[in-house]
Write a protein that holds these residues in place. Structure first.
Motif, short mmCIF file in Angstrom:
data_model
loop_
_atom_site.label_atom_id
_atom_site.label_comp_id
_atom_site.label_asym_id
_atom_site.label_seq_id
_atom_site.Cartn_x
_atom_site.Cartn_y
_atom_site.Cartn_z
N UNK A 2 0.85 -1.19 0.00
CA UNK A 2 0.00 0.00 0.00
C UNK A 2 0.89 1.24 0.00
N UNK A 3 0.58 2.16 -0.85
CA UNK A 3 1.29 3.44 -0.87
C UNK A 3 0.30 4.56 -0.60
N UNK A 4 0.69 5.47 0.29
CA UNK A 4 -0.09 6.66 0.59
C UNK A 4 0.79 7.88 0.29
N UNK A 5 0.28 8.78 -0.50
CA UNK A 5 1.04 9.96 -0.87
C UNK A 5 0.23 11.21 -0.53
N UNK A 6 0.79 12.00 0.39
CA UNK A 6 0.15 13.25 0.77
C UNK A 6 0.68 14.39 -0.09
N UNK A 7 -0.13 15.42 -0.25
CA UNK A 7 0.29 16.62 -0.96
C UNK A 7 -0.56 17.79 -0.47
N UNK A 8 -0.14 18.98 -0.84
CA UNK A 8 -0.93 20.16 -0.52
C UNK A 8 -0.38 21.02 0.60
N UNK A 9 0.67 20.56 1.25
CA UNK A 9 1.26 21.37 2.31
C UNK A 9 2.01 22.56 1.75
N UNK A 10 2.48 23.41 2.65
CA UNK A 10 3.23 24.58 2.22
C UNK A 10 3.29 25.63 3.31
N UNK A 11 3.74 26.80 2.89
CA UNK A 11 3.84 27.95 3.79
C UNK A 11 2.64 28.85 3.56
N UNK A 12 1.96 29.20 4.64
CA UNK A 12 0.78 30.05 4.53
C UNK A 12 0.77 31.03 5.69
N UNK A 13 0.21 32.19 5.45
CA UNK A 13 0.11 33.19 6.51
C UNK A 13 -1.02 32.84 7.48
N UNK A 14 -0.93 33.32 8.71
CA UNK A 14 -2.05 33.10 9.64
C UNK A 14 -3.36 33.60 9.05
N UNK A 15 -4.39 32.80 9.24
CA UNK A 15 -5.69 33.11 8.65
C UNK A 15 -5.92 32.52 7.29
N UNK A 16 -4.87 31.98 6.70
CA UNK A 16 -4.97 31.40 5.37
C UNK A 16 -5.53 29.99 5.37
N UNK A 17 -5.59 29.41 4.18
CA UNK A 17 -6.16 28.08 4.01
C UNK A 17 -5.24 27.18 3.20
N UNK A 18 -5.35 25.90 3.44
CA UNK A 18 -4.68 24.88 2.65
C UNK A 18 -5.60 23.68 2.56
N UNK A 19 -5.44 22.91 1.48
CA UNK A 19 -6.18 21.67 1.33
C UNK A 19 -5.20 20.54 1.11
N UNK A 20 -5.15 19.62 2.05
CA UNK A 20 -4.27 18.47 1.95
C UNK A 20 -5.01 17.32 1.26
N UNK A 21 -4.25 16.56 0.48
CA UNK A 21 -4.80 15.37 -0.18
C UNK A 21 -3.93 14.17 0.16
N UNK A 22 -4.55 13.01 0.17
CA UNK A 22 -3.82 11.75 0.40
C UNK A 22 -4.41 10.71 -0.53
N UNK A 23 -3.59 10.24 -1.45
CA UNK A 23 -4.03 9.26 -2.43
C UNK A 23 -3.47 7.89 -2.06
N UNK A 24 -4.33 6.91 -2.01
CA UNK A 24 -3.92 5.54 -1.72
C UNK A 24 -3.82 4.75 -3.02
N UNK A 25 -2.78 3.91 -3.12
CA UNK A 25 -2.61 3.08 -4.29
C UNK A 25 -2.01 1.74 -3.87
N UNK A 26 -2.02 0.79 -4.83
CA UNK A 26 -1.49 -0.54 -4.53
C UNK A 26 -2.60 -1.47 -4.09
N UNK A 27 -2.35 -2.27 -3.09
CA UNK A 27 -3.32 -3.25 -2.60
C UNK A 27 -4.31 -2.59 -1.65
#
Length: 116
Positions: A2-27
């Motif tokens: 099983x592989x899990x790959x996260x993305x969407x992180x980064x640097x953001x100012x206080x009050x800002x927004x981010x959307x993280x994703x995690x895709x599962x693949x394999x078995x």
């Protein structure tokens, strides 16, 4: 395997927004999405948002009303929408899936930094 790959992180100012994703693949036929965790420097990993067995979700008190966990089963993906981010949200965020015999699967993590 099983592989899990996260993305969407980064640097953001206080009050800002981010959307993280995690895709599962394999078995992935035998695994279920559990939720999102985070680990800040010098601290233990903590749960942030999890799916419940009843189809709902729970959030740690510090993120209630700001974060939303969701899933797209067709894409084998879970998300974490993070709004009104605060410096104390700075951490490496990990997605977690569960498998048979309580086996836990983790992604590599994605860094979220909230700073002005």
């Amino acid at each position: 395997q099983v592989q899990l790959v996260e993305s969407g992180g980064g640097l953001v100012q206080p009050g800002g927004s981010l959307r993280l994703s995690c895709v599962a693949s394999g078995s992935i036929f035998s695994i279920n999405p559990m939720g999102w965790y985070r680990q800040a420097p010098g601290k233990q990993r903590e749960w942030v948002a999890v799916f419940t067995s009843g189809g709902s979700s729970n959030y740690v008190d510090s993120v209630k009303g700001r974060f939303t966990i969701s899933r797209d089963n067709a894409k084998n993906t879970i998300y974490l929408q993070m709004n009104s981010l605060k410096p104390e949200d700075t951490a490496v965020y990990y997605c977690n899936f569960g498998g048979p015999a309580r086996k836990a699967y983790w992604g590599q993590g994605t860094q979220v930094t909230v700073s002005s």
